[in-house]
Structure formats: C-alpha cells, structure tokens
Design an enzyme around this catalytic site. Structure first.
Site, mmCIF file in Angstrom:
data_model
loop_
_atom_site.group_PDB
_atom_site.id
_atom_site.type_symbol
_atom_site.label_atom_id
_atom_site.label_comp_id
_atom_site.label_asym_id
_atom_site.label_seq_id
_atom_site.Cartn_x
_atom_site.Cartn_y
_atom_site.Cartn_z
ATOM 1 N N SER A 126 0.840 -1.202 0.000
ATOM 2 C CA SER A 126 0.000 0.000 0.000
ATOM 3 C C SER A 126 0.868 1.242 0.000
ATOM 4 O O SER A 126 1.620 1.503 0.954
ATOM 5 C CB SER A 126 -0.909 0.010 1.225
ATOM 6 O OG SER A 126 -1.501 1.289 1.327
ATOM 7 N N HIS A 170 -1.132 -1.224 -4.317
ATOM 8 C CA HIS A 170 -2.399 -0.842 -3.691
ATOM 9 C C HIS A 170 -2.439 0.670 -3.483
ATOM 10 O O HIS A 170 -1.539 1.249 -2.875
ATOM 11 C CB HIS A 170 -2.509 -1.579 -2.352
ATOM 12 C CG HIS A 170 -3.818 -1.445 -1.665
ATOM 13 N ND1 HIS A 170 -4.898 -2.242 -1.961
ATOM 14 C CD2 HIS A 170 -4.222 -0.618 -0.681
ATOM 15 C CE1 HIS A 170 -5.921 -1.922 -1.174
ATOM 16 N NE2 HIS A 170 -5.537 -0.935 -0.390
ATOM 17 N N ASP A 197 -4.842 3.773 -1.997
ATOM 18 C CA ASP A 197 -5.971 4.046 -1.111
ATOM 19 C C ASP A 197 -6.544 5.430 -1.371
ATOM 20 O O ASP A 197 -5.901 6.433 -1.070
ATOM 21 C CB ASP A 197 -5.509 3.941 0.346
ATOM 22 C CG ASP A 197 -5.208 2.500 0.734
ATOM 23 O OD1 ASP A 197 -6.135 1.680 0.712
ATOM 24 O OD2 ASP A 197 -4.030 2.197 1.035
ATOM 25 N N MET A 239 -9.271 8.103 -0.405
ATOM 26 C CA MET A 239 -10.162 8.444 0.723
ATOM 27 C C MET A 239 -10.696 9.867 0.539
ATOM 28 O O MET A 239 -9.944 10.755 0.124
ATOM 29 C CB MET A 239 -9.389 8.366 2.042
ATOM 30 C CG MET A 239 -8.696 7.028 2.273
ATOM 31 S SD MET A 239 -7.968 6.968 3.925
ATOM 32 C CE MET A 239 -6.967 5.476 3.796
ATOM 33 N N HIS A 257 -8.319 1.046 -4.222
ATOM 34 C CA HIS A 257 -9.286 0.828 -3.136
ATOM 35 C C HIS A 257 -10.017 2.140 -2.880
ATOM 36 O O HIS A 257 -9.442 3.070 -2.325
ATOM 37 C CB HIS A 257 -8.497 0.352 -1.907
ATOM 38 C CG HIS A 257 -9.320 0.109 -0.691
ATOM 39 N ND1 HIS A 257 -8.751 -0.132 0.541
ATOM 40 C CD2 HIS A 257 -10.662 0.056 -0.491
ATOM 41 C CE1 HIS A 257 -9.703 -0.329 1.435
ATOM 42 N NE2 HIS A 257 -10.864 -0.203 0.839
ATOM 43 N N MET A 259 -12.342 4.335 -0.936
ATOM 44 C CA MET A 259 -13.031 4.544 0.342
ATOM 45 C C MET A 259 -13.721 5.894 0.233
ATOM 46 O O MET A 259 -13.347 6.883 0.884
ATOM 47 C CB MET A 259 -12.014 4.505 1.500
ATOM 48 C CG MET A 259 -11.568 3.087 1.818
ATOM 49 S SD MET A 259 -10.015 3.062 2.724
ATOM 50 C CE MET A 259 -8.868 3.160 1.357
ATOM 51 N N MET A 280 -11.542 -6.136 5.314
ATOM 52 C CA MET A 280 -10.790 -5.157 6.096
ATOM 53 C C MET A 280 -10.530 -5.753 7.476
ATOM 54 O O MET A 280 -11.463 -6.206 8.150
ATOM 55 C CB MET A 280 -11.588 -3.860 6.270
ATOM 56 C CG MET A 280 -11.877 -3.091 4.985
ATOM 57 S SD MET A 280 -10.422 -2.615 4.028
ATOM 58 C CE MET A 280 -9.467 -1.662 5.215
ATOM 59 N N ASP A 339 -6.793 -6.528 4.014
ATOM 60 C CA ASP A 339 -6.256 -5.172 4.105
ATOM 61 C C ASP A 339 -6.332 -4.665 5.546
ATOM 62 O O ASP A 339 -7.433 -4.510 6.094
ATOM 63 C CB ASP A 339 -7.045 -4.255 3.166
ATOM 64 C CG ASP A 339 -6.438 -2.863 3.048
ATOM 65 O OD1 ASP A 339 -5.363 -2.624 3.613
ATOM 66 O OD2 ASP A 339 -7.052 -2.020 2.370
ATOM 67 N N GLY A 346 1.024 -1.967 4.060
ATOM 68 C CA GLY A 346 1.585 -0.627 3.948
ATOM 69 C C GLY A 346 2.763 -0.454 4.875
ATOM 70 O O GLY A 346 3.924 -0.538 4.462
HETATM 71 C C1 DX5 Z 1 -6.544 1.515 5.432
HETATM 72 C C2 DX5 Z 1 -6.100 1.212 4.033
HETATM 73 C C3 DX5 Z 1 -4.955 0.278 3.970
HETATM 74 C C4 DX5 Z 1 -3.703 0.771 4.647
HETATM 75 C C5 DX5 Z 1 -3.086 -0.448 5.270
HETATM 76 O O1 DX5 Z 1 -7.770 2.152 5.385
HETATM 77 O O2 DX5 Z 1 -7.157 0.632 3.285
HETATM 78 O O3 DX5 Z 1 -4.680 -0.153 2.646
HETATM 79 O O4 DX5 Z 1 -2.781 1.392 3.810
HETATM 80 O O5 DX5 Z 1 -2.024 -0.060 6.045
HETATM 81 P P1 DX5 Z 1 -1.263 -1.079 7.000
HETATM 82 O O6 DX5 Z 1 -0.793 -2.229 6.160
HETATM 83 O O7 DX5 Z 1 -0.177 -0.262 7.573
HETATM 84 O O8 DX5 Z 1 -2.276 -1.537 8.033
HETATM 85 ZN ZN ZN Z 2 -6.598 -0.213 1.311
#
Ligand code: DX5
Ligand code: ZN
Length: 226
Positions: A12, A37, A39, A41, A70, A72, A141, A179, A201
């Site tokens: 990520s 990946h 993200d 948001m 992804h 969100m 998740m 994730d 990530g």
């Molecule tokens: C959180 C994201 C993840 C995030 C994961 O809302 O969807 O993809 O980057 O981060 P780690 O692997 O550090 O939990």
């Molecule tokens: Zn994610």
C-alpha cells in the site's frame, strides 16, 4: 486436501515516501510486489483524505504491475470512469458506500477492470453473497479503514475462513484480499484461513529491505488447507 498456493502481495503506497513516489514504486516492483495498492479516501466515507485519479495516473506511468485501487469514498459510481482512465486495473468499492452494489460492480467490469468489494470489519458476508458472479476480488478489512499502521483485528480470522468456504462452494474464481495490519507476524494465520492477497503498507515501507518483507509475507513453505 493440502495445497501450496502462491500468495500475492500488494504494497500500500499510503505508507510510501510521497516525496519519492516514483522511486518507491520502482523499488517495490523490483522487490517482487505483485500489485500496487492505492488508497483513495474522501474524508466522508472515512475520516481521512488521501489521493485521487491524478496520483493514480502518475503511478501508472512508472508501474509495470496491476494497480489495485481501493475506493473509500461515498458515491463511487460517479468516479468509476475517471479511475479507469487513470489506469486502475482492479477497482474495489465498499458496499456500505453504494446503494446498488450489483450495478456498480457490473459497470466496473464493463469498463474493462476487475471488480472488487471491500467489507468493513462490522459488515457481514451476506452483503456479497448475491453478487459473487460479479466479483473478482473480495477484500476483507482487518482494521477500520482510514489510516495505515493500525493494529490487526484478530477476531476477523473466522470471517476469512467463512468466506473461503463460501467462495470454494460457489465455484467462482474470486480472490480473498486482506487489508489492514498485515505483517510477517499476522500473515501466516491469514494464509492458513485461506487468504490469497495481502495488502501491506507499514509492514513493507516501514521495514526495508522490501524484498525481504515481501518474501516473508508470501508465507512460502506454509501448507494451507482447503
Ligand atoms: C486503510 C487502508 C490500507 C492501509 C493499510 O484504510 O485501506 O490499505 O494502507 O495499512 P497497513 O498495512 O499499515 O495496516
Ligand atoms: Zn486499502
């Protein structure tokens, strides 16, 4: 039956160094990442704001592996074309964020992308039971979405197993992506329960060298029961 399958790793970029994003992309690719990946948001579906299509298209220009995007965001239907144009290969939406999941997934595939549904920890598997035919990926998740670096919610492990059984019985080829809080410490249990793809990530970008952590996340040599 005892089988050994290849786990895919999708680092990520949320935890990458954004001042050197292109280099980070090249480095994880050379270190064996299978997908990237990203993200997205919006500050509404989740309490954080990150990147949009502009950054996805910049990453596309330096990447050689599939972009795993992804979303969100609320009302994802309004942005499907923009993310396709930006270069998304796999586009994942949250059923909690769309009123008509079947329509959203169908449209993602019509646009030529793989379709994914991401479920919050509190969302039941029923939300995807009737759209399995429209899905390429179900993302579970294992943290509440919004931030990198959160702790893995261990009580999600039985949910992974339950989804594995549903997918295996359905006959559809759907990948189970995990994730949130995935690390070399949590990955083996997830692999045992039937996960196929790990998003990571902080475990990757916070713990170089990347090739070593990616290799550990693959859980090679671990026999998973199916
Ligand atoms: C959180 C994201 C993840 C995030 C994961 O809302 O969807 O993809 O980057 O981060 P780690 O692997 O550090 O939990
Ligand atoms: Zn994610």
């Amino acid at each position: 039956m005892v089988t050994e399958k290849r786990i895919l790793v999708s680092p990520s970029l949320l935890s990458a160094d954004f001042t050197r994003l292109g280099e980070e992309v090249r480095e994880v690719q050379e270190s064996g990442a299978d997908w990237l990946h990203l993200d997205v948001m919006d500050g509404r579906f989740v309490p954080n704001i990150t990147i949009g299509p502009l950054v996805v298209s910049a990453v596309k220009r330096v990447s050689t592996i599939p972009l795993d995007v992804h979303l969100m965001i609320v009302e994802p239907d309004l942005y499907l074309e923009q993310f396709q144009t930006a270069g998304a290969d796999i586009l994942t939406v949250h059923p909690e964020a769309t009123h008509h999941l079947h329509r959203t997934l169908t449209r993602i595939r019509e646009l030529g992308m793989k379709a994914g549904a991401a479920l919050n920890p509190s969302t039941g598997l029923e939300s995807v039971m009737h759209v399995l035919a429209e899905l390429d990926v179900v993302m579970l998740m294992t943290v509440n979405p919004g931030f990198g670096g959160q702790s893995f919610i261990r009580t999600m492990l039985p949910k992974v197993r339950a989804l594995r059984e549903i997918i295996d019985q359905s006959g559809y080829e759907i990948l189970i992506e995990i994730d949130g809080g995935v690390s070399p410490g949590t990955a083996p249990d997830l692999a045992m329960e039937g996960a196929d793809v790990f998003v990571a990530g902080s475990a990757v970008f916070g713990h170089p060298p990347y090739d070593e952590v990616i290799r550990k996340l693959r859980c090679e040599g671990l026999s998973t029961h199916s």
